[in-house]
Design a protein around this motif. Structure first.
Motif, mmCIF file in Angstrom:
data_model
loop_
_atom_site.group_PDB
_atom_site.id
_atom_site.type_symbol
_atom_site.label_atom_id
_atom_site.label_comp_id
_atom_site.label_asym_id
_atom_site.label_seq_id
_atom_site.Cartn_x
_atom_site.Cartn_y
_atom_site.Cartn_z
ATOM 1 N N GLU A 162 -0.276 5.637 7.527
ATOM 2 C CA GLU A 162 -0.641 4.257 7.859
ATOM 3 C C GLU A 162 -1.156 3.519 6.629
ATOM 4 O O GLU A 162 -0.768 2.369 6.373
ATOM 5 C CB GLU A 162 -1.702 4.262 8.966
ATOM 6 N N VAL A 163 -2.015 4.176 5.845
ATOM 7 C CA VAL A 163 -2.539 3.553 4.622
ATOM 8 C C VAL A 163 -1.410 3.268 3.647
ATOM 9 O O VAL A 163 -1.316 2.173 3.065
ATOM 10 C CB VAL A 163 -3.603 4.461 3.973
ATOM 11 N N TRP A 164 -0.517 4.248 3.458
ATOM 12 C CA TRP A 164 0.609 4.080 2.524
ATOM 13 C C TRP A 164 1.536 2.941 2.967
ATOM 14 O O TRP A 164 1.931 2.096 2.158
ATOM 15 C CB TRP A 164 1.393 5.384 2.428
ATOM 16 N N CYS A 165 1.868 2.917 4.266
ATOM 17 C CA CYS A 165 2.798 1.899 4.761
ATOM 18 C C CYS A 165 2.187 0.500 4.656
ATOM 19 O O CYS A 165 2.883 -0.460 4.304
ATOM 20 C CB CYS A 165 3.183 2.206 6.212
ATOM 21 N N THR A 166 0.909 0.376 4.930
ATOM 22 C CA THR A 166 0.238 -0.923 4.816
ATOM 23 C C THR A 166 0.299 -1.437 3.384
ATOM 24 O O THR A 166 0.594 -2.617 3.133
ATOM 25 C CB THR A 166 -1.223 -0.811 5.286
ATOM 26 N N ARG A 167 0.026 -0.556 2.434
ATOM 27 C CA ARG A 167 0.094 -0.942 1.025
ATOM 28 C C ARG A 167 1.519 -1.273 0.608
ATOM 29 O O ARG A 167 1.751 -2.219 -0.162
ATOM 30 C CB ARG A 167 -0.462 0.183 0.152
ATOM 31 N N LEU A 168 2.473 -0.513 1.112
ATOM 32 C CA LEU A 168 3.883 -0.762 0.768
ATOM 33 C C LEU A 168 4.315 -2.137 1.263
ATOM 34 O O LEU A 168 4.940 -2.908 0.524
ATOM 35 C CB LEU A 168 4.760 0.328 1.384
ATOM 36 N N GLN A 169 3.989 -2.454 2.493
ATOM 37 C CA GLN A 169 4.382 -3.747 3.052
ATOM 38 C C GLN A 169 3.666 -4.901 2.351
ATOM 39 O O GLN A 169 4.261 -5.962 2.132
ATOM 40 C CB GLN A 169 4.098 -3.761 4.556
ATOM 41 N N ALA A 170 2.395 -4.674 1.984
ATOM 42 C CA ALA A 170 1.658 -5.719 1.274
ATOM 43 C C ALA A 170 2.201 -5.927 -0.130
ATOM 44 O O ALA A 170 2.302 -7.062 -0.618
ATOM 45 C CB ALA A 170 0.169 -5.357 1.219
ATOM 46 N N GLY A 171 2.585 -4.854 -0.798
ATOM 47 C CA GLY A 171 3.090 -4.955 -2.162
ATOM 48 C C GLY A 171 4.500 -5.489 -2.250
ATOM 49 O O GLY A 171 4.936 -5.923 -3.322
#
Length: 315
Positions: free
Chosen positions: A44-53
Motif C-alpha cells: 500500500e505504501v509503495w503503490c501510493t508513492r508510485l501513483q503520487a510520483g
C-alpha cells in the motif's frame, strides 16, 4: 498538437515475500528497477508513492499468474490496465531474448515489461467480473479441492481394506466416503469383529442407515456366512489406519456439505441462472461451475471451440 499521455509499465516478478519491480517508461524507454515487500501494508505504501510520483501517467501493471493477492490488490486501485500473464508465454519470450537461459527475478521483471511493450496489442487485459461471480468461482474451486482430497483419502482407505479386510468392500456402499460406510468400519473394523456379530444385528444396522434392498441383503448375508479372515489375529496397524482415515473423511464430509450449502445460496442469488439450470446434467454441483465459466468467458468467445479453449477443456 496534443501531447500523448505518458505510459508507465509496472512489471512485477514475485517470489514468496518480495517482488522484483521493473518500471518501463514507454515514451522514453527508461527503466527503473528495485525490489519491494509483498506485505499488504508495504504494498500500500509503495503503490501510493508510485501513483503520487507518476500522477500524470497511465499505469499498466503486469505479473504472471497465479497471483491472486496481486490481482486483488491492483484491481481495487484501478490502474489503466492489468495484464495477468500466462507463465508459459512469458517464459518462451525470455528464451527468445537470452540464449543462455540465465535468469534472475530482476531480469524476469524486465523481460516481462518488454513483453508487454512489444505485444500489448495482442494480449487481452484482465477484465473484472461481477463480485457475485468471483465469489461463486472461489467457492466452487475450494469445494473441488476438498472433493479431490476426499477422493485421495478414499483411494487410500480402499487400498488398506484390500490388504486385510476385502470383504468390507463387498458389504459397503460403492462410495466408501459415505457416512454408512464409515459407521460400518467403526463398528466392525476387522473381519474378526464381523464374524462375531449376528446376522440380525448386521441387517438392522443397514436398515437403520437406509439400505433396505432385499437383493443387496442376500448378497451381504452370503459374504458374512462365508467369511474367512486373512489372518488369525486382528491387524492393529491397519485398524488404526482405517480409524484415522475415517476421522479425516468424516471431517471432509462436513466441510464439503458446508460448501454445498454456501454454493447453493450464492448460486440462487445470481442473476440469469435459468438457462444454465436447464442444461442436461447441470445438477447442484455442476450448474454453479458452468455459470461461472459462461459469466467469465462467453462474452469474449466467438464460438464453442474458443470457449472450450478459454475454460481449459480443449487446446
Amino acid at each position: 498538437m496534443i501531447d500523448a499521455i505518458p505510459e508507465l509499465i509496472v512489471s512485477l516478478d514475485r517470489s514468496d515475500k518480495t517482488a522484483a519491480v521493473a518500471l518501463l517508461h514507454v515514451q522514453t524507454g527508461a527503466v527503473d528497477q528495485y525490489s519491494i515487500s509483498l506485505q499488504p501494508e508495504d504494498l500500500e505504501v509503495w503503490c501510493t508513492r508510485l501513483q503520487a510520483g507518476h500522477s500524470a501517467a497511465r499505469l499498466i501493471v503486469a505479473f504472471e499468474q497465479p497471483a491472486p493477492n496481486l490481482l486483488a490488490f491492483f484491481a481495487a486501485r484501478g490502474p489503466a490496465a492489468i495484464y495477468a500473464l500466462n507463465p508459459s508465454a512469458t517464459w518462451a519470450y525470455r528464451q527468445s531474448l537470452v540464449v543462455s537461459h540465465a535468469r534472475t527475478d530482476r531480469s524476469d521483471a524486465y523481460h516481462q515489461a518488454l513483453y508487454i511493450l512489444n505485444h500489448r496489442g495482442e494480449l487481452p487485459p484482465w477484465v473484472p467480473v461481477p463480485e457475485e461471480v468471483e465469489q461463486l468461482d472461489r467457492l466452487c474451486e475450494a469445494r473441488r479441492k476438498f472433493v479431490d482430497t476426499r477422493t485421495g483419502l478414499t483411494n487410500r482407505l480402499q487400498a488398506v481394506l484390500k490388504r486385510y479386510y476385502p470383504q468390507a468392500l463387498l458389504l459397503m456402499h460403492e462410495d466408501i466416503w459415505r457416512a454408512i460406510n464409515l459407521a460400518f468400519l467403526r463398528r466392525w473394523p476387522s473381519p474378526q469383529a464381523l464374524e462375531k456379530t449376528r446376522l440380525s444385528t448386521l441387517k438392522a444396522f443397514f436398515h437403520q442407515h437406509g439400505s433396505r434392498s432385499e437383493a443387496r441383503w442376500q448378497t451381504r448375508q452370503s459374504v458374512v456366512q462365508n467369511l474367512i479372515p486373512l489372518s488369525g489375529q486382528e491387524p492393529l496397524s491397519e485398524r488404526l489406519e482405517v480409524s484415522a482415515l475415517a476421522d479425516q473423511l468424516e471431517a471432509l464430509n462436513k466441510t464439503i456439505l458446508r460448501y454445498d450449502q454456501t454454493v447453493a445460496e450464492h448460486f440462487a442469488a445470481c442473476r440469469d441462472t435459468a438457462l444454465i439450470q436447464a442444461l442436461p446434467g447441470a445438477g447442484p454441483n455442476f450448474a454453479p461451475r458452468l455459470y461461472v465459466a459462461f459469466a467469465r468467458y462467453a462474452s469474449r468467445c466467438k464460438d464453442a471451440q474458443s470457449f472450450a479453449s478459454a475454460v481449459g477443456i480443449a487446446p
